[in-house]
Design a protein around this motif. Structure first.
Motif, PDB file in Angstrom:
ATOM      1  N   ASN A   1      43.980  23.653  50.755  1.00 34.47           N
ATOM      2  CA  ASN A   1      43.223  24.483  51.691  1.00 34.47           C
ATOM      3  C   ASN A   1      42.938  25.901  51.225  1.00 34.47           C
ATOM      4  N   PHE A   2      43.606  26.372  50.197  1.00 35.77           N
ATOM      5  CA  PHE A   2      43.462  27.758  49.740  1.00 35.77           C
ATOM      6  C   PHE A   2      43.043  27.786  48.272  1.00 35.77           C
ATOM      7  N   ILE A   3      42.443  28.902  47.870  1.00 37.13           N
ATOM      8  CA  ILE A   3      42.009  29.025  46.479  1.00 37.13           C
ATOM      9  C   ILE A   3      42.117  30.485  46.028  1.00 37.13           C
ATOM     10  N   ALA A   4      42.480  30.670  44.788  1.00 39.05           N
ATOM     11  CA  ALA A   4      42.443  31.987  44.136  1.00 39.05           C
ATOM     12  C   ALA A   4      41.457  31.845  42.978  1.00 39.05           C
ATOM     13  N   TRP A   5      40.535  32.791  42.873  1.00 45.53           N
ATOM     14  CA  TRP A   5      39.531  32.701  41.822  1.00 45.53           C
ATOM     15  C   TRP A   5      39.217  34.066  41.236  1.00 45.53           C
ATOM     16  N   LYS A   6      38.640  34.042  40.067  1.00 47.78           N
ATOM     17  CA  LYS A   6      38.331  35.254  39.307  1.00 47.78           C
ATOM     18  C   LYS A   6      36.819  35.311  39.086  1.00 47.78           C
ATOM     19  N   ALA A   7      36.275  36.509  39.178  1.00 48.75           N
ATOM     20  CA  ALA A   7      34.852  36.730  38.884  1.00 48.75           C
ATOM     21  C   ALA A   7      34.745  37.742  37.757  1.00 48.75           C
ATOM     22  N   GLU A   8      34.050  37.364  36.717  1.00 48.85           N
ATOM     23  CA  GLU A   8      33.747  38.285  35.614  1.00 48.85           C
ATOM     24  C   GLU A   8      32.412  38.920  35.934  1.00 48.85           C
TER      25      GLU A   8
ATOM     26  N   SER B   1      41.189  44.551  39.217  1.00 48.92           N
ATOM     27  CA  SER B   1      42.223  44.150  38.250  1.00 48.92           C
ATOM     28  C   SER B   1      43.558  44.848  38.476  1.00 48.92           C
ATOM     29  N   GLU B   2      43.523  46.154  38.723  1.00 48.43           N
ATOM     30  CA  GLU B   2      44.775  46.902  38.915  1.00 48.43           C
ATOM     31  C   GLU B   2      45.492  46.443  40.183  1.00 48.43           C
ATOM     32  N   GLU B   3      44.719  46.201  41.243  1.00 52.02           N
ATOM     33  CA  GLU B   3      45.298  45.720  42.502  1.00 52.02           C
ATOM     34  C   GLU B   3      45.871  44.316  42.324  1.00 52.02           C
ATOM     35  N   TRP B   4      45.200  43.495  41.539  1.00 49.39           N
ATOM     36  CA  TRP B   4      45.654  42.135  41.269  1.00 49.39           C
ATOM     37  C   TRP B   4      47.009  42.153  40.569  1.00 49.39           C
ATOM     38  N   GLU B   5      47.128  43.015  39.575  1.00 47.38           N
ATOM     39  CA  GLU B   5      48.399  43.120  38.846  1.00 47.38           C
ATOM     40  C   GLU B   5      49.513  43.600  39.784  1.00 47.38           C
ATOM     41  N   GLU B   6      49.189  44.540  40.657  1.00 49.17           N
ATOM     42  CA  GLU B   6      50.172  45.029  41.620  1.00 49.17           C
ATOM     43  C   GLU B   6      50.576  43.924  42.593  1.00 49.17           C
ATOM     44  N   PHE B   7      49.609  43.125  43.059  1.00 56.30           N
ATOM     45  CA  PHE B   7      49.919  42.029  43.972  1.00 56.30           C
ATOM     46  C   PHE B   7      50.773  40.964  43.279  1.00 56.30           C
TER      47      PHE B   7
ATOM     48  N   PRO C   1      29.108  41.525  35.674  1.00 59.79           N
ATOM     49  CA  PRO C   1      28.237  41.904  34.554  1.00 59.79           C
ATOM     50  C   PRO C   1      28.670  43.191  33.849  1.00 59.79           C
ATOM     51  N   ASP C   2      29.380  44.080  34.554  1.00 59.94           N
ATOM     52  CA  ASP C   2      29.824  45.336  33.946  1.00 59.94           C
ATOM     53  C   ASP C   2      31.182  45.187  33.251  1.00 59.94           C
ATOM     54  N   ASP C   3      31.596  43.931  32.985  1.00 58.44           N
ATOM     55  CA  ASP C   3      32.862  43.599  32.324  1.00 58.44           C
ATOM     56  C   ASP C   3      34.086  43.886  33.184  1.00 58.44           C
ATOM     57  N   GLU C   4      33.894  44.150  34.454  1.00 52.02           N
ATOM     58  CA  GLU C   4      35.016  44.318  35.392  1.00 52.02           C
ATOM     59  C   GLU C   4      35.355  42.949  35.969  1.00 52.02           C
ATOM     60  N   ALA C   5      36.630  42.619  35.963  1.00 51.46           N
ATOM     61  CA  ALA C   5      37.074  41.370  36.579  1.00 51.46           C
ATOM     62  C   ALA C   5      37.550  41.670  37.992  1.00 51.46           C
ATOM     63  N   THR C   6      37.153  40.831  38.923  1.00 51.95           N
ATOM     64  CA  THR C   6      37.674  40.912  40.278  1.00 51.95           C
ATOM     65  C   THR C   6      38.338  39.581  40.597  1.00 51.95           C
TER      66      THR C   6
ATOM     67  N   SER D   1      23.560  35.698  38.993  1.00 42.94           N
ATOM     68  CA  SER D   1      23.696  34.611  38.035  1.00 42.94           C
ATOM     69  C   SER D   1      24.491  35.047  36.804  1.00 42.94           C
ATOM     70  N   ASP D   2      24.669  36.345  36.608  1.00 43.27           N
ATOM     71  CA  ASP D   2      25.448  36.844  35.482  1.00 43.27           C
ATOM     72  C   ASP D   2      26.948  36.866  35.774  1.00 43.27           C
ATOM     73  N   ILE D   3      27.336  36.595  37.000  1.00 42.80           N
ATOM     74  CA  ILE D   3      28.746  36.591  37.377  1.00 42.80           C
ATOM     75  C   ILE D   3      29.323  35.219  37.054  1.00 42.80           C
ATOM     76  N   LYS D   4      30.367  35.238  36.225  1.00 44.09           N
ATOM     77  CA  LYS D   4      31.035  33.993  35.850  1.00 44.09           C
ATOM     78  C   LYS D   4      32.325  33.884  36.652  1.00 44.09           C
ATOM     79  N   THR D   5      32.502  32.755  37.322  1.00 38.87           N
ATOM     80  CA  THR D   5      33.698  32.566  38.139  1.00 38.87           C
ATOM     81  C   THR D   5      34.561  31.452  37.562  1.00 38.87           C
ATOM     82  N   SER D   6      35.861  31.568  37.828  1.00 38.47           N
ATOM     83  CA  SER D   6      36.795  30.521  37.422  1.00 38.47           C
ATOM     84  C   SER D   6      37.928  30.454  38.436  1.00 38.47           C
ATOM     85  N   ILE D   7      38.450  29.264  38.618  1.00 33.23           N
ATOM     86  CA  ILE D   7      39.556  29.055  39.550  1.00 33.23           C
ATOM     87  C   ILE D   7      40.851  29.442  38.858  1.00 33.23           C
TER      88      ILE D   7
END
Length: 116
Positions: A18-25, A46-52, A27-32, A6-12
């Protein structure tokens, strides 16, 4: 659901029909970051996201039906080939998986990631 979930905050980040990209914040302040394509979800730190995001700039504006290697890096690879049926098949290699998308899905995928 445990309290940590419940501490994970998600946003589109981006979405198509048919497809979606979303972000999860986390609890340890790491974004995936996550891209859902059909029944596959690709996960990025985050580093892989920037590379992609940098990698996608190498193929996003290439006209559809261009065959051969569209983009190549140490981590990712994209190509297109015309198969025996006359259809165009796009192949994307990512760490741990290879995606095969026909032209209609490829166009939608490019629409999804264009403005990341």
């Amino acid at each position: 659901m445990n309290s940590m979930d419940s501490d994970i905050k998600t946003s589109i980040v981006a979405q198509t029909d048919n497809f979606i990209a979303w972000k999860a914040e986390e609890p340890d302040d790491e974004a995936t970051f996550h891209i859902e394509i059909n029944n596959l979800t690709i996960h990025f730190f985050s580093e892989e996201w920037e590379e992609f995001k940098e990698f996608k700039n190498g193929f996003i504006s290439i006209p559809k039906r261009t065959t051969g290697t569209l983009a190549d890096s140490d981590t990712y690879f994209v190509s297109c080939e015309k198969i025996d049926s006359g259809d165009y098949l796009y192949t994307m290699e990512i760490p741990g998986a290879t995606l095969f998308l026909f032209e209609e899905d490829w166009i939608e995928f490019c629409e999804l990631i264009r403005d990341l």
